[in-house]
Motif scaffolding. Structure first.
Motif, mmCIF file in Angstrom:
data_model
loop_
_atom_site.group_PDB
_atom_site.id
_atom_site.type_symbol
_atom_site.label_atom_id
_atom_site.label_comp_id
_atom_site.label_asym_id
_atom_site.label_seq_id
_atom_site.Cartn_x
_atom_site.Cartn_y
_atom_site.Cartn_z
ATOM 1 N N PHE A 261 -20.091 -11.243 -2.433
ATOM 2 C CA PHE A 261 -20.818 -12.237 -3.468
ATOM 3 C C PHE A 261 -22.255 -11.720 -3.480
ATOM 4 O O PHE A 261 -22.899 -11.695 -2.816
ATOM 5 C CB PHE A 261 -20.986 -13.774 -2.749
ATOM 6 C CG PHE A 261 -19.732 -14.581 -2.790
ATOM 7 C CD1 PHE A 261 -19.453 -15.431 -3.638
ATOM 8 C CD2 PHE A 261 -18.735 -14.174 -1.709
ATOM 9 C CE1 PHE A 261 -18.294 -16.157 -3.328
ATOM 10 C CE2 PHE A 261 -17.548 -14.816 -1.598
ATOM 11 C CZ PHE A 261 -17.382 -15.912 -2.676
ATOM 12 N N VAL B 236 -17.785 -11.116 -6.612
ATOM 13 C CA VAL B 236 -17.813 -12.378 -7.274
ATOM 14 C C VAL B 236 -19.562 -12.562 -7.463
ATOM 15 O O VAL B 236 -20.126 -12.447 -6.537
ATOM 16 C CB VAL B 236 -17.645 -13.621 -6.210
ATOM 17 C CG1 VAL B 236 -17.903 -14.884 -6.845
ATOM 18 C CG2 VAL B 236 -16.063 -13.534 -5.874
ATOM 19 N N TRP C 146 -22.606 -14.641 -8.778
ATOM 20 C CA TRP C 146 -23.187 -16.046 -8.784
ATOM 21 C C TRP C 146 -24.593 -16.135 -9.112
ATOM 22 O O TRP C 146 -25.446 -15.272 -8.863
ATOM 23 C CB TRP C 146 -22.632 -16.609 -7.792
ATOM 24 C CG TRP C 146 -23.310 -16.580 -6.355
ATOM 25 C CD1 TRP C 146 -24.093 -15.357 -5.734
ATOM 26 C CD2 TRP C 146 -23.518 -17.637 -5.485
ATOM 27 N NE1 TRP C 146 -24.437 -15.623 -4.738
ATOM 28 C CE2 TRP C 146 -24.224 -17.019 -4.449
ATOM 29 C CE3 TRP C 146 -22.953 -18.922 -5.227
ATOM 30 C CZ2 TRP C 146 -24.584 -17.707 -3.048
ATOM 31 C CZ3 TRP C 146 -23.292 -19.787 -4.186
ATOM 32 C CH2 TRP C 146 -24.083 -19.194 -2.998
ATOM 33 N N HIS D 200 -15.000 -9.503 -10.554
ATOM 34 C CA HIS D 200 -13.547 -10.476 -10.351
ATOM 35 C C HIS D 200 -13.709 -11.792 -10.615
ATOM 36 O O HIS D 200 -12.679 -12.275 -11.219
ATOM 37 C CB HIS D 200 -13.433 -9.873 -8.876
ATOM 38 C CG HIS D 200 -12.604 -8.699 -8.631
ATOM 39 N ND1 HIS D 200 -13.472 -7.840 -8.088
ATOM 40 C CD2 HIS D 200 -11.488 -7.971 -8.731
ATOM 41 C CE1 HIS D 200 -12.954 -6.452 -8.247
ATOM 42 N NE2 HIS D 200 -11.746 -6.794 -8.551
ATOM 43 N N TYR D 201 -14.959 -12.372 -10.290
ATOM 44 C CA TYR D 201 -15.227 -13.631 -10.732
ATOM 45 C C TYR D 201 -16.683 -13.859 -10.866
ATOM 46 O O TYR D 201 -17.382 -13.404 -10.187
ATOM 47 C CB TYR D 201 -14.494 -14.605 -9.584
ATOM 48 C CG TYR D 201 -14.250 -16.195 -9.830
ATOM 49 C CD1 TYR D 201 -13.426 -16.708 -10.521
ATOM 50 C CD2 TYR D 201 -15.508 -17.060 -9.223
ATOM 51 C CE1 TYR D 201 -13.348 -17.920 -11.048
ATOM 52 C CE2 TYR D 201 -15.308 -18.338 -9.597
ATOM 53 C CZ TYR D 201 -14.252 -18.724 -10.256
ATOM 54 O OH TYR D 201 -14.279 -20.117 -10.608
ATOM 55 N N CYS D 202 -17.006 -14.945 -11.859
ATOM 56 C CA CYS D 202 -18.419 -15.387 -12.043
ATOM 57 C C CYS D 202 -18.493 -16.789 -11.499
ATOM 58 O O CYS D 202 -17.534 -17.564 -12.262
ATOM 59 C CB CYS D 202 -18.864 -15.158 -13.462
ATOM 60 S SG CYS D 202 -18.832 -13.188 -13.729
#
Length: 122
Positions: free
Chosen positions: A61, A90, A92, A110-112
């Motif tokens: 993260f 990830v 954030w 891969h993800y926000c």
């Protein structure tokens, strides 16, 4: 139901001590078997990853706004490194705009996640 049987490692890179505290609390409450490692800026993140290429975390993260090296710079550096580019990342931030999220995905995130959404879960 899937049961986590082996220890997984999460690495959190965030300069905000409150955010680190709440993240750690959430991890302990939700999945105490997880191992959480934390660093306080982007340079420390890259030092950690490069020193541990033989035993990398299962997911990272990364706060977008950090001193010394920001999250986007770290993302680019990780994705350009053969030993690190496979890591699930990830991103954030408290200030994550749609345009920024699209750029992060284009760079390989891969993800926000918006921190305010995360904090609603805790």
């Amino acid at each position: 139901m899937n049961v986590l049987t082996e220890v997984k490692t999460i690495l959190l890179a965030d300069d905000d001590s409150d955010d680190r505290f709440f993240f750690e609390k959430a991890v302990k409450d939700i999945a105490p078997i997880l191992k959480l490692e934390m660093v306080i800026d982007g340079e420390k993140l890259m030092q950690y990853l490069l020193a541990n290429t033989g035993h990398l975390p299962d997911v990272v993260f990364i706060d977008l706004n950090m001193p010394r090296k920001n999250g986007m710079e770290c993302l680019q550096e990780i994705k350009s490194n053969e030993k690190l580019k496979h890591l699930p990342l990830v991103m954030w931030s408290t200030s994550l705009r749609d345009e920024t999220a699209h750029e992060l995905y284009d760079l390989g995130a891969h993800y926000c996640m918006h921190k305010c959404d995360y904090l609603k879960l805790t």
